[in-house]
Design a protein around this motif. Sequence first.
Motif, PDB file in Angstrom:
ATOM      1  N   THR A   1       0.863  -1.178   0.000  1.00  0.00           N
ATOM      2  CA  THR A   1       0.000   0.000   0.000  1.00  0.00           C
ATOM      3  C   THR A   1       0.899   1.227   0.000  1.00  0.00           C
ATOM      4  O   THR A   1       1.773   1.360   0.863  1.00  0.00           O
ATOM      5  CB  THR A   1      -0.916   0.011   1.238  1.00  0.00           C
ATOM      6  OG1 THR A   1      -1.693  -1.195   1.239  1.00  0.00           O
ATOM      7  CG2 THR A   1      -1.844   1.216   1.217  1.00  0.00           C
ATOM      8  N   ILE A   2       0.693   2.076  -0.980  1.00  0.00           N
ATOM      9  CA  ILE A   2       1.557   3.238  -1.174  1.00  0.00           C
ATOM     10  C   ILE A   2       0.733   4.513  -0.994  1.00  0.00           C
ATOM     11  O   ILE A   2      -0.321   4.658  -1.619  1.00  0.00           O
ATOM     12  CB  ILE A   2       2.194   3.234  -2.585  1.00  0.00           C
ATOM     13  CG1 ILE A   2       2.898   1.910  -2.867  1.00  0.00           C
ATOM     14  CG2 ILE A   2       3.164   4.398  -2.742  1.00  0.00           C
ATOM     15  CD1 ILE A   2       2.070   0.918  -3.629  1.00  0.00           C
ATOM     16  N   VAL A   3       1.217   5.419  -0.158  1.00  0.00           N
ATOM     17  CA  VAL A   3       0.575   6.713   0.030  1.00  0.00           C
ATOM     18  C   VAL A   3       1.584   7.786  -0.346  1.00  0.00           C
ATOM     19  O   VAL A   3       2.716   7.790   0.160  1.00  0.00           O
ATOM     20  CB  VAL A   3       0.094   6.911   1.479  1.00  0.00           C
ATOM     21  CG1 VAL A   3      -0.502   8.301   1.665  1.00  0.00           C
ATOM     22  CG2 VAL A   3      -0.914   5.830   1.866  1.00  0.00           C
ATOM     23  N   VAL A   4       1.181   8.675  -1.248  1.00  0.00           N
ATOM     24  CA  VAL A   4       2.025   9.796  -1.656  1.00  0.00           C
ATOM     25  C   VAL A   4       1.305  11.098  -1.309  1.00  0.00           C
ATOM     26  O   VAL A   4       0.102  11.228  -1.529  1.00  0.00           O
ATOM     27  CB  VAL A   4       2.389   9.738  -3.157  1.00  0.00           C
ATOM     28  CG1 VAL A   4       3.242   8.508  -3.450  1.00  0.00           C
ATOM     29  CG2 VAL A   4       1.171   9.741  -4.056  1.00  0.00           C
ATOM     30  N   ASN A   5       2.063  12.023  -0.722  1.00  0.00           N
ATOM     31  CA  ASN A   5       1.522  13.323  -0.308  1.00  0.00           C
ATOM     32  C   ASN A   5       2.341  14.435  -0.947  1.00  0.00           C
ATOM     33  O   ASN A   5       3.561  14.504  -0.747  1.00  0.00           O
ATOM     34  CB  ASN A   5       1.603  13.476   1.217  1.00  0.00           C
ATOM     35  CG  ASN A   5       0.632  12.584   1.932  1.00  0.00           C
ATOM     36  OD1 ASN A   5      -0.558  12.834   1.907  1.00  0.00           O
ATOM     37  ND2 ASN A   5       1.139  11.536   2.561  1.00  0.00           N
ATOM     38  N   GLU A   6       1.663  15.300  -1.685  1.00  0.00           N
ATOM     39  CA  GLU A   6       2.341  16.437  -2.302  1.00  0.00           C
ATOM     40  C   GLU A   6       2.798  17.416  -1.228  1.00  0.00           C
ATOM     41  O   GLU A   6       2.004  17.862  -0.403  1.00  0.00           O
ATOM     42  CB  GLU A   6       1.385  17.137  -3.269  1.00  0.00           C
ATOM     43  CG  GLU A   6       1.970  18.333  -3.956  1.00  0.00           C
ATOM     44  CD  GLU A   6       0.950  19.056  -4.823  1.00  0.00           C
ATOM     45  OE1 GLU A   6       0.662  20.218  -4.503  1.00  0.00           O
ATOM     46  OE2 GLU A   6       0.443  18.443  -5.782  1.00  0.00           O
ATOM     47  N   VAL A   7       4.090  17.720  -1.237  1.00  0.00           N
ATOM     48  CA  VAL A   7       4.642  18.722  -0.336  1.00  0.00           C
ATOM     49  C   VAL A   7       4.615  20.073  -1.029  1.00  0.00           C
ATOM     50  O   VAL A   7       4.169  21.071  -0.469  1.00  0.00           O
ATOM     51  CB  VAL A   7       6.087  18.354   0.096  1.00  0.00           C
ATOM     52  CG1 VAL A   7       6.701  19.457   0.942  1.00  0.00           C
ATOM     53  CG2 VAL A   7       6.097  17.021   0.825  1.00  0.00           C
ATOM     54  N   VAL A   8       5.089  20.089  -2.257  1.00  0.00           N
ATOM     55  CA  VAL A   8       5.082  21.312  -3.058  1.00  0.00           C
ATOM     56  C   VAL A   8       5.081  20.923  -4.534  1.00  0.00           C
ATOM     57  O   VAL A   8       5.668  19.913  -4.922  1.00  0.00           O
ATOM     58  CB  VAL A   8       6.303  22.225  -2.726  1.00  0.00           C
ATOM     59  CG1 VAL A   8       7.608  21.570  -3.104  1.00  0.00           C
ATOM     60  CG2 VAL A   8       6.181  23.583  -3.378  1.00  0.00           C
ATOM     61  N   MET A   9       4.393  21.732  -5.345  1.00  0.00           N
ATOM     62  CA  MET A   9       4.399  21.546  -6.797  1.00  0.00           C
ATOM     63  C   MET A   9       4.558  22.917  -7.416  1.00  0.00           C
ATOM     64  O   MET A   9       3.690  23.792  -7.258  1.00  0.00           O
ATOM     65  CB  MET A   9       3.109  20.883  -7.281  1.00  0.00           C
ATOM     66  CG  MET A   9       3.088  20.609  -8.771  1.00  0.00           C
ATOM     67  SD  MET A   9       4.426  19.561  -9.390  1.00  0.00           S
ATOM     68  CE  MET A   9       3.880  17.980  -8.821  1.00  0.00           C
TER      69      MET A   9
END
Length: 157
Positions: free
Chosen positions: A107-115
Amino acid sequence: MITASQRTNDNMDELVSHRGEMSLLDQVVDSGETWLKARSTLTEDNLFVNEGWMPSWIGIEYMAQSIAAYAGTRAKDENQPVKIGFLVGARKYEAEQPAFPVGSILTIVVNEVVMGENGLGVFDCELTCEQPDGQSFAVTTRLNVFQPDDFRDVFGA
């Protein structure tokens, strides 16, 4: 905005440009404005499995493809085409175990810090490996990515 229940029905081919053996994710489980959760079951026929195990450093590719799925969901939500992106680098890749056993659920969770407006982005990523014996362990990192408006500009094509 697309709901989470609608999102899980997306075809991964519509969200991530990888095909065949290089397409590692099974499904998007849930997503929000700045995050995505994906899942994959590790099978014996996985390109990276050797003698029933896959090195945990391959988790970086699962995380990168999850970021691609996140970008794909955002593009679809905005009625835009899904674009190709690039993994630029990783910081502090830490795995609690050296390998994932076949039969594990990843299970993979990705969270945007900055774009940035220039296509450069940073994501905090966590992969949880639920092993067939019920034990779990985590892999974490921060990935830097780049998604140009047109990938041909990168290669001069």
